[in-house]
Design a protein around this motif. Sequence first.
Motif, PDB file in Angstrom:
ATOM      1  N   ALA A 133     -25.785  27.168 -18.255  1.00 37.09           N
ATOM      2  CA  ALA A 133     -24.538  26.976 -18.392  1.00 37.09           C
ATOM      3  C   ALA A 133     -23.600  27.717 -17.417  1.00 37.09           C
ATOM      4  N   THR A 134     -22.443  27.323 -17.154  1.00 41.32           N
ATOM      5  CA  THR A 134     -21.546  27.927 -15.911  1.00 41.32           C
ATOM      6  C   THR A 134     -21.112  29.338 -16.514  1.00 41.32           C
ATOM      7  N   SER A 135     -20.955  29.476 -17.633  1.00 43.41           N
ATOM      8  CA  SER A 135     -20.534  30.806 -18.167  1.00 43.41           C
ATOM      9  C   SER A 135     -20.694  30.998 -19.701  1.00 43.41           C
ATOM     10  N   LEU A 136     -20.803  32.330 -19.858  1.00 42.12           N
ATOM     11  CA  LEU A 136     -21.179  32.770 -21.407  1.00 42.12           C
ATOM     12  C   LEU A 136     -20.125  33.962 -21.698  1.00 42.12           C
ATOM     13  N   GLU A 137     -19.393  33.975 -22.551  1.00 49.29           N
ATOM     14  CA  GLU A 137     -18.368  34.994 -22.845  1.00 49.29           C
ATOM     15  C   GLU A 137     -18.281  34.910 -24.396  1.00 49.29           C
ATOM     16  N   SER A 138     -17.836  36.100 -24.818  1.00 46.31           N
ATOM     17  CA  SER A 138     -17.653  36.437 -26.522  1.00 46.31           C
ATOM     18  C   SER A 138     -16.449  36.037 -26.965  1.00 46.31           C
ATOM     19  N   ASN A 139     -15.279  35.515 -26.059  1.00 41.14           N
ATOM     20  CA  ASN A 139     -13.933  34.907 -26.507  1.00 41.14           C
ATOM     21  C   ASN A 139     -13.404  33.972 -25.450  1.00 41.14           C
ATOM     22  N   LEU A 140     -12.555  33.297 -26.052  1.00 44.51           N
ATOM     23  CA  LEU A 140     -12.137  32.195 -25.275  1.00 44.51           C
ATOM     24  C   LEU A 140     -11.319  32.586 -24.225  1.00 44.51           C
ATOM     25  N   THR A 141     -10.517  33.567 -24.313  1.00 42.04           N
ATOM     26  CA  THR A 141      -9.584  33.852 -23.065  1.00 42.04           C
ATOM     27  C   THR A 141     -10.396  34.331 -21.899  1.00 42.04           C
ATOM     28  N   GLU A 142     -11.530  35.034 -21.936  1.00 42.95           N
ATOM     29  CA  GLU A 142     -12.386  35.170 -20.743  1.00 42.95           C
ATOM     30  C   GLU A 142     -12.930  34.173 -20.294  1.00 42.95           C
ATOM     31  N   SER A 143     -13.450  33.194 -21.018  1.00 46.12           N
ATOM     32  CA  SER A 143     -14.007  31.939 -20.637  1.00 46.12           C
ATOM     33  C   SER A 143     -13.166  31.148 -20.009  1.00 46.12           C
ATOM     34  N   PHE A 144     -11.709  31.080 -20.287  1.00 45.04           N
ATOM     35  CA  PHE A 144     -10.520  30.325 -19.691  1.00 45.04           C
ATOM     36  C   PHE A 144     -10.198  30.876 -18.453  1.00 45.04           C
ATOM     37  N   LYS A 145     -10.178  32.248 -18.320  1.00 41.14           N
ATOM     38  CA  LYS A 145      -9.854  32.836 -17.198  1.00 41.14           C
ATOM     39  C   LYS A 145     -10.854  32.697 -15.853  1.00 41.14           C
ATOM     40  N   ASN A 146     -12.263  32.320 -16.421  1.00 38.30           N
ATOM     41  CA  ASN A 146     -13.330  31.948 -15.434  1.00 38.30           C
ATOM     42  C   ASN A 146     -13.078  30.520 -15.080  1.00 38.30           C
ATOM     43  N   ILE A 147     -12.668  29.664 -15.893  1.00 41.87           N
ATOM     44  CA  ILE A 147     -12.220  28.480 -15.356  1.00 41.87           C
ATOM     45  C   ILE A 147     -11.142  28.276 -14.500  1.00 41.87           C
ATOM     46  N   GLU A 148     -10.037  29.086 -14.895  1.00 42.23           N
ATOM     47  CA  GLU A 148      -8.711  29.319 -14.119  1.00 42.23           C
ATOM     48  C   GLU A 148      -9.124  29.920 -12.534  1.00 42.23           C
ATOM     49  N   LYS A 149     -10.095  30.659 -12.658  1.00 45.94           N
ATOM     50  CA  LYS A 149     -10.390  31.415 -11.631  1.00 45.94           C
ATOM     51  C   LYS A 149     -11.144  30.340 -10.470  1.00 45.94           C
ATOM     52  N   GLU A 150     -11.895  29.518 -10.827  1.00 45.08           N
ATOM     53  CA  GLU A 150     -12.330  28.586 -10.094  1.00 45.08           C
ATOM     54  C   GLU A 150     -11.753  27.647  -9.405  1.00 45.08           C
ATOM     55  N   LEU A 151     -10.372  27.252 -10.204  1.00 45.90           N
ATOM     56  CA  LEU A 151      -9.403  26.525  -9.841  1.00 45.90           C
ATOM     57  C   LEU A 151      -7.957  27.336  -9.421  1.00 45.90           C
ATOM     58  N   SER A 152      -8.142  28.516  -9.157  1.00 49.43           N
ATOM     59  CA  SER A 152      -6.972  29.277  -8.885  1.00 49.43           C
ATOM     60  C   SER A 152      -6.376  29.103  -7.742  1.00 49.43           C
ATOM     61  N   ILE A 153      -4.950  29.396  -7.681  1.00 49.72           N
ATOM     62  CA  ILE A 153      -4.194  29.162  -6.597  1.00 49.72           C
ATOM     63  C   ILE A 153      -3.629  30.465  -6.158  1.00 49.72           C
ATOM     64  N   THR A 154      -3.360  30.819  -5.070  1.00 48.62           N
ATOM     65  CA  THR A 154      -2.549  32.170  -4.786  1.00 48.62           C
ATOM     66  C   THR A 154      -1.044  31.845  -4.348  1.00 48.62           C
ATOM     67  N   GLU A 155       0.019  32.240  -5.156  1.00 48.33           N
ATOM     68  CA  GLU A 155       1.244  31.741  -4.828  1.00 48.33           C
ATOM     69  C   GLU A 155       1.852  32.783  -3.680  1.00 48.33           C
ATOM     70  N   LEU A 156       2.593  32.231  -2.737  1.00 46.14           N
ATOM     71  CA  LEU A 156       2.953  33.080  -1.530  1.00 46.14           C
ATOM     72  C   LEU A 156       4.598  33.240  -1.457  1.00 46.14           C
ATOM     73  N   TRP A 157       5.164  32.328  -2.317  1.00 45.14           N
ATOM     74  CA  TRP A 157       6.719  32.513  -2.307  1.00 45.14           C
ATOM     75  C   TRP A 157       7.319  33.991  -2.343  1.00 45.14           C
ATOM     76  N   LYS A 158       6.582  34.621  -3.360  1.00 48.48           N
ATOM     77  CA  LYS A 158       7.087  36.240  -3.409  1.00 48.48           C
ATOM     78  C   LYS A 158       7.188  36.879  -1.930  1.00 48.48           C
TER      79      LYS A 158
END
Length: 640
Positions: A594-619
Motif C-alpha cells: 500500500a502507498t501509506s498506512l495511518e491510524s487516522n484519516l487526517t494523516e492519510s489525507f496529508k500524505n495524499i496532499e503532500k504528493e500533490l502539494s503546491i508551494t504558494e509564492l504570492w506572500k
Amino acid sequence: MLFKHPELFWALFLLIIPILIHLFQLRKFQNTPFTNVKLLEKVISKSRKSSTLKKWLLLLTRLCFLLALILAFTRPYLANNSIAFKREMVIYLDNSFSMQARINTISSLEKSVQELIQTIPADMDISLFTNEEVFQNTTMKGIRESLMSLDFTNEQIDYNQIILKGKSLFSKEENTIKNLILISDFQSRILQDSLFLGEDISIHHVRTIPDDLSNVSIDSAYIRDVNISTKELWVNLSSQRELETIPVSLFDKDRLIAKNAAKFDENKTAEVLFTLPPAESIQGTITISDAGLSYDNQFFFNLNKKEQIRVLAIGNEDSSFLGRIFTKDDFIFLSTDLKNINYSELAIQNLIILNEVEALPNSLKDAISVFLSKGGNLVIIPALEGSMSDYNSLFPKGLETSLNSLIKEERSVTDINFNHPIYRSVFTQSVQNFQFPKVQSYFELRTKLPSIINFQDKSPFLVGNSSLYIFSAPLSSPNSTFKNSPLIVPTFYNIGTNSLKLANLFFEIGGNNEVDIPVSLGQDDVLRLLNADFEFIPNQIRYPTKTTIKFIDNPNKDGIYAINNKVETLQYIAFNYDRAESIMDYPSLETISATSLESNLTESFKNIEKELSITELWKWFIIFAIIFMLCEVLIQKFIK
C-alpha cells in the motif's frame, strides 16, 4: 513556476509609467546668480551626479515594487509534474459489526465518519462506498446526512472485493491520479486470501484499532435431553479476555423467565444451562452485558408447537418396525396394504414408503408420480420378486436411475456417507468398529443420486436426495439384518424429519435457509414475515400439503419473525447474525502493499496532499513589494 491568474500579466504594461516619468522630467531647474562662478560650477556638478544616481535608484525600486505587486496578484506557485493531472478519490468505509468497537468513547465507525466530515473538503469530488451502499461522483456536503445516519451491517466483503469495487468507481480516463482510501479495522476475516489488485492506483490504509481488544459473545444455543417433564437449553459463550463469570438472562418475548451465570474455563469458553417446560412455545432472547461489540450480546431462538409429520407405509410386508420409529410424538404414521389404499389420503402425506411392494397398479404409479411432482417424499424398499419396471417408472428421467438384475451374493454394508444430511448430526466422528448389517441378495442400482450407504465394494445400498430414497435390497428377514442394526432408527427417523423441514431453533442470516410450513395456500395467498421493524415476502413454493419458504436476501436484521397467512400467525422463526466478527483479531498489514498506512484519516489525507502539494509564492512577492517600498523611502531620505 506556475500562475493561477496569468491573465493579470497585462498589468506589466504599468511598468511603463515610472519609466516615462523618469525619462521626461517635468520639473525645471531655476538659475541663481552667484559671484564666484568657479565655486558655483563645482556645486552644480556634484548635485547633478547625486541627483542622477538617486533618480535611477528610485526608478529601479519603483519598477521592482510594481513588478512584485503584479506577480503577487497572479498567485504564483511551485508544484511537481503531477499537479497537471486530474485527481480522483474513492473511499471505502467499513460499516460492519466489528466497527462497533470503541475508540475513546465512540465507536470506530462514528470516529471515521467524523474524520471524513472534518478532513475532506465539503465541495471536493469523491466517490464513497460501504459494505451495502455506493455514493458515486458526489461531494462530502452531498452525503453528509447519509454518513451521519449510517448504520452497522452484517454484510461483509473481503479485501479483494473491496479493491475490485473501488477500481470500478474510478473513471477510465488516462493521466489521472487515482487514490483509493480504505477505512477499516482490517480484521483477519477481511484479509483471508488477499491479493494486491491495485497496480494502477494508490491505496491508502486507514486502520481503526479499538482501545479494548476484548469481547464476550453468545455464539450458539441448542436443545439437549428432552424428557416428559423438562427440556434443556444449552447456551455457548466465548470470551477474548480472562473472565471468571458473566450473568446471562433468558427472556420469553419481554418477560424475564430465567437467569444464570456463565463460568469460563481455561479455553475462555462457557456453557450455560436453562431448563424449560417440554411443550411450551417460547419466543426466546438470550442476553448478556458486555462493553465490547454489541451485536453479539443477544441471541434469538424460537420453540414452536411441534408439527406432526405424516408418514404412510404401503405394502403387504410387516411394517411394525416403522411404527416403532415414527412415534406419535413427532409423526402421524399409517400403514396399509395395496387392497385398502385410500388414494385421497396420498396427497396429504409428507412421506410415502413403498415397503417391498411386488407390483404397482397403474393408479398407484400415477398417484405417486403426482405426489412427487408436488413436493412429496418417497422411499422405495424393493421386494425380492418385485417388478423392476414398475419401480423404474417412478424415477424422474433426469436422475438416470434404474433398478436392474438381482444379484444373489452376500454383502456387508460397511461404507457410510457421514456428510449426507440424514447422518450429518448423528455421528460426532467416523465409526470404524461398527456392527454393520449384511444382505443375502440385492439389486444392481445405477443412479446419479448421492450415495448414503454402500457395500464393501462401493456399490450402493441406499441412495437419495431430499425427496427420493432408494434401497437396493429388501430389508425383511432373512435377506437383511438391517432392521436389527443401530442404523435403522437414525436412517428412517431423519428421512422422516427431512420430509417436512420444520423451523430450526434458529437460522443464521445469509445462510442457505429453507423451511416448510404445513399449510395449503389459496391461489392469491402469500406468506409474509414480519416483526416490529420489518416486513417482507420471502421466496415460496406452494405444494398441496405445505409451503416451502427459502430465505435468500431477507431478512437482513436479526430477531424473531412471525410467519403470517393474511392476519393469521402460523408460527415464529428466529434469525441471528453470523458471529465471525466477534473474533477481534487484527493481523499485520505488512504483507499487503500500500502507498501509506495511518491510524487516522487526517494523516492519510496529508500524505495524499503532500504528493500533490503546491508551494504558494504570492506572500513572498508581497513581502518583496513592501521591501522595495521601504527602500524608496530610505533613498528619498538619505540620498541628497
